[in-house]
Design a protein around this motif. Structure first.
Motif, PDB file in Angstrom:
ATOM      1  N   CYS A  37       1.029  -1.436   0.062  1.00  0.00           N
ATOM      2  CA  CYS A  37      -0.019   0.119  -0.163  1.00  0.00           C
ATOM      3  C   CYS A  37       1.096   1.405  -0.051  1.00  0.00           C
ATOM      4  O   CYS A  37       1.604   1.495   1.008  1.00  0.00           O
ATOM      5  N   GLY A  38       0.967   1.907  -1.248  1.00  0.00           N
ATOM      6  CA  GLY A  38       1.539   3.118  -1.225  1.00  0.00           C
ATOM      7  C   GLY A  38       0.917   4.265  -1.054  1.00  0.00           C
ATOM      8  O   GLY A  38       0.439   4.951  -2.205  1.00  0.00           O
ATOM      9  N   GLU A  39       0.702   4.801   0.105  1.00  0.00           N
ATOM     10  CA  GLU A  39      -0.169   5.979   0.153  1.00  0.00           C
ATOM     11  C   GLU A  39       0.184   7.195   0.109  1.00  0.00           C
ATOM     12  O   GLU A  39       1.595   7.527   0.366  1.00  0.00           O
ATOM     13  N   LEU A  40      -0.355   8.068  -0.739  1.00  0.00           N
ATOM     14  CA  LEU A  40       0.315   9.409  -1.110  1.00  0.00           C
ATOM     15  C   LEU A  40      -0.034  10.488  -0.200  1.00  0.00           C
ATOM     16  O   LEU A  40       0.735  11.370  -0.124  1.00  0.00           O
ATOM     17  N   GLY A  41      -0.977  10.286   0.732  1.00  0.00           N
ATOM     18  CA  GLY A  41      -1.212  11.323   1.507  1.00  0.00           C
ATOM     19  C   GLY A  41      -1.857  12.670   0.873  1.00  0.00           C
ATOM     20  O   GLY A  41      -1.940  12.753   0.029  1.00  0.00           O
ATOM     21  N   GLY A  42      -2.428  13.424   1.810  1.00  0.00           N
ATOM     22  CA  GLY A  42      -3.010  14.659   1.470  1.00  0.00           C
ATOM     23  C   GLY A  42      -3.933  14.497   0.261  1.00  0.00           C
ATOM     24  O   GLY A  42      -4.846  13.822   0.321  1.00  0.00           O
ATOM     25  N   HIS A  43      -3.865  15.349  -0.912  1.00  0.00           N
ATOM     26  CA  HIS A  43      -4.765  15.151  -1.996  1.00  0.00           C
ATOM     27  C   HIS A  43      -4.274  14.210  -3.163  1.00  0.00           C
ATOM     28  O   HIS A  43      -4.751  14.443  -4.264  1.00  0.00           O
ATOM     29  N   GLY A  44      -3.400  13.153  -2.864  1.00  0.00           N
ATOM     30  CA  GLY A  44      -3.176  12.430  -3.837  1.00  0.00           C
ATOM     31  C   GLY A  44      -2.230  13.157  -5.010  1.00  0.00           C
ATOM     32  O   GLY A  44      -1.219  13.864  -4.678  1.00  0.00           O
ATOM     33  N   PHE A  45      -2.575  12.863  -6.140  1.00  0.00           N
ATOM     34  CA  PHE A  45      -1.949  13.554  -7.326  1.00  0.00           C
ATOM     35  C   PHE A  45      -2.789  14.765  -7.814  1.00  0.00           C
ATOM     36  O   PHE A  45      -2.549  15.264  -9.039  1.00  0.00           O
ATOM     37  N   GLU A  46      -3.571  15.507  -7.026  1.00  0.00           N
ATOM     38  CA  GLU A  46      -4.361  16.550  -7.431  1.00  0.00           C
ATOM     39  C   GLU A  46      -3.505  17.763  -7.576  1.00  0.00           C
ATOM     40  O   GLU A  46      -3.891  18.466  -8.222  1.00  0.00           O
ATOM     41  N   ILE A  47      -2.595  17.946  -6.789  1.00  0.00           N
ATOM     42  CA  ILE A  47      -1.898  19.227  -6.956  1.00  0.00           C
ATOM     43  C   ILE A  47      -0.426  18.941  -7.558  1.00  0.00           C
ATOM     44  O   ILE A  47       0.515  18.257  -7.072  1.00  0.00           O
ATOM     45  N   ALA A  48      -0.198  19.630  -9.008  1.00  0.00           N
ATOM     46  CA  ALA A  48       0.766  19.232  -9.684  1.00  0.00           C
ATOM     47  C   ALA A  48       2.059  19.404  -9.236  1.00  0.00           C
ATOM     48  O   ALA A  48       3.061  18.659  -9.122  1.00  0.00           O
ATOM     49  N   SER A  49       2.280  20.436  -8.220  1.00  0.00           N
ATOM     50  CA  SER A  49       3.621  20.966  -7.626  1.00  0.00           C
ATOM     51  C   SER A  49       4.018  19.900  -6.548  1.00  0.00           C
ATOM     52  O   SER A  49       5.212  19.792  -6.513  1.00  0.00           O
ATOM     53  N   ASP A  50       2.851  18.999  -6.091  1.00  0.00           N
ATOM     54  CA  ASP A  50       3.469  17.874  -5.239  1.00  0.00           C
ATOM     55  C   ASP A  50       3.905  16.660  -5.780  1.00  0.00           C
ATOM     56  O   ASP A  50       4.442  15.743  -5.126  1.00  0.00           O
ATOM     57  N   ASN A  51       3.570  16.610  -7.202  1.00  0.00           N
ATOM     58  CA  ASN A  51       3.514  15.338  -7.481  1.00  0.00           C
ATOM     59  C   ASN A  51       5.091  14.646  -7.937  1.00  0.00           C
ATOM     60  O   ASN A  51       5.136  13.534  -7.775  1.00  0.00           O
ATOM     61  N   PRO A  52       5.951  15.532  -8.244  1.00  0.00           N
ATOM     62  CA  PRO A  52       7.383  14.916  -8.456  1.00  0.00           C
ATOM     63  C   PRO A  52       7.884  14.147  -7.209  1.00  0.00           C
ATOM     64  O   PRO A  52       8.134  12.916  -7.428  1.00  0.00           O
ATOM     65  N   ARG A  53       7.679  14.547  -6.051  1.00  0.00           N
ATOM     66  CA  ARG A  53       8.192  13.872  -4.743  1.00  0.00           C
ATOM     67  C   ARG A  53       7.150  12.488  -4.688  1.00  0.00           C
ATOM     68  O   ARG A  53       7.846  11.484  -4.142  1.00  0.00           O
ATOM     69  N   LYS A  54       5.937  12.792  -4.800  1.00  0.00           N
ATOM     70  CA  LYS A  54       4.756  11.640  -4.777  1.00  0.00           C
ATOM     71  C   LYS A  54       5.182  10.339  -5.847  1.00  0.00           C
ATOM     72  O   LYS A  54       5.288   9.491  -5.661  1.00  0.00           O
ATOM     73  N   ILE A  55       5.550  10.802  -7.007  1.00  0.00           N
ATOM     74  CA  ILE A  55       5.889   9.811  -7.918  1.00  0.00           C
ATOM     75  C   ILE A  55       7.175   9.202  -7.644  1.00  0.00           C
ATOM     76  O   ILE A  55       7.187   7.961  -7.745  1.00  0.00           O
ATOM     77  N   ASP A  56       8.282   9.857  -7.171  1.00  0.00           N
ATOM     78  CA  ASP A  56       9.482   9.132  -6.609  1.00  0.00           C
ATOM     79  C   ASP A  56       9.120   8.169  -5.598  1.00  0.00           C
ATOM     80  O   ASP A  56       9.796   7.234  -5.509  1.00  0.00           O
ATOM     81  N   TYR A  57       8.347   8.713  -4.764  1.00  0.00           N
ATOM     82  CA  TYR A  57       8.108   7.897  -3.669  1.00  0.00           C
ATOM     83  C   TYR A  57       7.494   6.680  -4.235  1.00  0.00           C
ATOM     84  O   TYR A  57       7.859   5.474  -3.787  1.00  0.00           O
ATOM     85  N   LEU A  58       6.468   6.620  -4.958  1.00  0.00           N
ATOM     86  CA  LEU A  58       6.042   5.282  -5.549  1.00  0.00           C
ATOM     87  C   LEU A  58       7.174   4.505  -6.462  1.00  0.00           C
ATOM     88  O   LEU A  58       6.697   3.374  -6.560  1.00  0.00           O
ATOM     89  N   LYS A  59       7.796   5.155  -6.957  1.00  0.00           N
ATOM     90  CA  LYS A  59       9.062   4.392  -7.693  1.00  0.00           C
ATOM     91  C   LYS A  59       9.772   3.868  -6.737  1.00  0.00           C
ATOM     92  O   LYS A  59      10.161   2.514  -6.887  1.00  0.00           O
ATOM     93  N   ARG A  60      10.086   4.324  -5.478  1.00  0.00           N
ATOM     94  CA  ARG A  60      10.830   3.525  -4.363  1.00  0.00           C
ATOM     95  C   ARG A  60       9.832   2.187  -3.989  1.00  0.00           C
ATOM     96  O   ARG A  60      10.383   1.351  -3.778  1.00  0.00           O
ATOM     97  N   VAL A  61       8.490   2.550  -4.114  1.00  0.00           N
ATOM     98  CA  VAL A  61       7.576   1.242  -3.543  1.00  0.00           C
ATOM     99  C   VAL A  61       7.676   0.397  -4.737  1.00  0.00           C
ATOM    100  O   VAL A  61       7.697  -1.041  -4.213  1.00  0.00           O
ATOM    101  N   CYS A  62       7.673   0.675  -5.837  1.00  0.00           N
ATOM    102  CA  CYS A  62       7.763  -0.365  -6.932  1.00  0.00           C
ATOM    103  C   CYS A  62       9.334  -1.380  -6.695  1.00  0.00           C
ATOM    104  O   CYS A  62       9.397  -2.257  -6.849  1.00  0.00           O
ATOM    105  N   GLU A  63      10.118  -0.631  -6.263  1.00  0.00           N
ATOM    106  CA  GLU A  63      11.803  -1.197  -6.151  1.00  0.00           C
ATOM    107  C   GLU A  63      11.468  -2.259  -4.993  1.00  0.00           C
ATOM    108  O   GLU A  63      11.942  -3.303  -4.708  1.00  0.00           O
TER     109      GLU A  63
END
Length: 290
Positions: free
Chosen positions: A67-93
Motif C-alpha cells: 500500500c503506497g499511500e500518497l497522503g494529502g490530496h493524492g495527485f491533485e496538486i501538480a507541484s506536489d507530484n514529483p516527490r510523490k511519483i518518486d515515492y511510488l517508484k521506491r515502492v515499486c523497487e
C-alpha cells in the motif's frame, strides 16, 4: 475458480512482522503491507526487509500487495507530484524485492471535467508512474470510492494507452462505493472488468450522502484519523454487518474471471484484530456459495 483471503498486516496493531504471523494464525494465505512508518521504502533497512521476507515465507503468507499511500490530496496538486511519483517508484523497487506486483493507492478525486487543471495533473502523474510500473511488470491499483467506477475505469484506460502491461489498474473496495459514492458495488465490477487486480474486503453503511469531495477532502486534511469526523456520513462495519451485497458482489467478481485476493481491511482502532479474524471466517462461509 475461487478466491484467496488476505489481510492487511498493519491493522492487527502489532507491527508488520507480528501482523504477518497473525495473518497466518487467523487462516489467511496472504498479506498486504503498508509502505510507510517502519516499512517506508526511503528508510527501511536491509535487515527489516529480510526479516519480513523470511517471516512471510515461514508463515506461508504471500505478500499480495503493498500500500503506497500518497497522503494529502493524492495527485491533485501538480507541484506536489514529483516527490510523490518518486515515492511510488521506491515502492515499486520494494515490491520487486518482495516478489509482489501490485501497489494500491489513493490518487484523490478524479474530476468529471477531463479538461480541468486537476484532471491534467492527475493524468500526467499516473501516466508517468504507470509507465514506470508497467516496465517492471507492476500495476499501480487505484482504489475505488472517490468517483464512480465508470470514471475511474475510463481514467485508467487513458493512462494505459499504448502500454503492453497495465501500469494503472483498480483496487476494488465495495464498501467505499456503498458508504461514500453511492455507486452500485455489484454493477461496478462488470464496468471495471479486467482492470481489477486486487480487492479490499470491507463493509459499511452510508448514514447521509455528503459526496466524495467532502468525505475524501476530510481524509486529505486529517489522514486516517479523520475516520471519526466522517461518522455522521458513513460508518465502516465488520464484514456482513453493512450494506455490501456479498453474494452478488463475489458472484460478479467470479463472472469476470477474478480469482485473486479478498484482502480484509478494517480501519478502526478498537477490536480491529478480532474483526479481521471474524471476517476470515465470514468469507470462508460464503465463498463456497458462489
Amino acid at each position: 475458480m475461487s478466491f484467496n483471503i488476505g489481510t492487511l498486516a498493519d491493522w492487527f496493531g502489532k507491527g508488520i512482522v507480528e501482523g504477518i504471523r497473525e495473518s497466518q494464525r487467523c487462516g489467511a494465505s496472504g498479506v498486504q503491507l503498508y509502505a510507510w512508518n517502519e516499512f517506508d521504502p526511503v528508510s527501511v533497512s536491509a535487515e527489516k526487509k529480510r526479516e519480513v521476507k523470511e517471516t512471510a515465507a515461514e508463515c506461508n503468507q504471500e505478500i499480495v500487495a503493498l500500500c503506497g499511500e500518497l497522503g494529502g490530496h493524492g495527485f491533485e496538486i501538480a507541484s506536489d507530484n514529483p516527490r510523490k511519483i518518486d515515492y511510488l517508484k521506491r515502492v515499486c523497487e520494494l515490491a520487486l524485492e518482495l516478489g509482489s506486483r501490485i501497489i494500491t493507492t489513493h490518487i484523490g478525486v478524479i474530476p468529471e471535467d477531463s479538461g480541468s487543471e486537476k484532471f491534467r495533473a492527475m493524468q500526467e502523474a499516473c501516466t508517468i508512474i504507470g509507465t514506470h510500473a508497467a516496465g517492471q511488470g507492476i500495476t499501480i491499483a487505484i482504489e475505488t470510492g472517490p468517483e464512480p467506477v465508470t470514471r475511474l475505469k475510463a481514467f485508467a484506460d487513458l493512462c494505459n494507452k499504448g502500454l503492453d502491461h497495465p501500469g494503472i489498474g483498480i483496487n476494488y473496495d465495495p464498501a467505499n462505493l456503498v458508504m461514500v459514492t453511492n455507486d452500485d458495488e455489484v454493477a461496478g465490477v462488470k464496468t471495471a472488468g479486467a482492470s481489477i487486480v486486487h480487492t479490499h474486503a470491507k463493509d459499511g453503511i452510508m448514514n447521509h450522502y455528503a459526496g466524495p469531495e467532502e468525505v475524501y477532502g476530510l481524509f486529505a486534511k486529517g489522514g486516517i484519523e479523520a475516520v471519526s469526523k466522517v461518522s455522521a456520513w458513513c460508518t465502516e462495519t465488520p464484514l456482513g454487518k453493512g450494506k455490501v451485497r456479498w453474494i452478488p458482489y463475489l458472484t460478479s467478481l467470479k463472472e469476470i474471471g477474478y480469482n485473486g485476493y479478498l484482502t480484509i481491511e478494517r480501519e478502526v482502532k478498537d477490536n480491529a484484530a478480532e474483526d479481521i479474524r471474524t471476517a476470515v471466517n465470514f468469507l470462508r462461509e460464503i465463498i463456497p456459495q458462489i
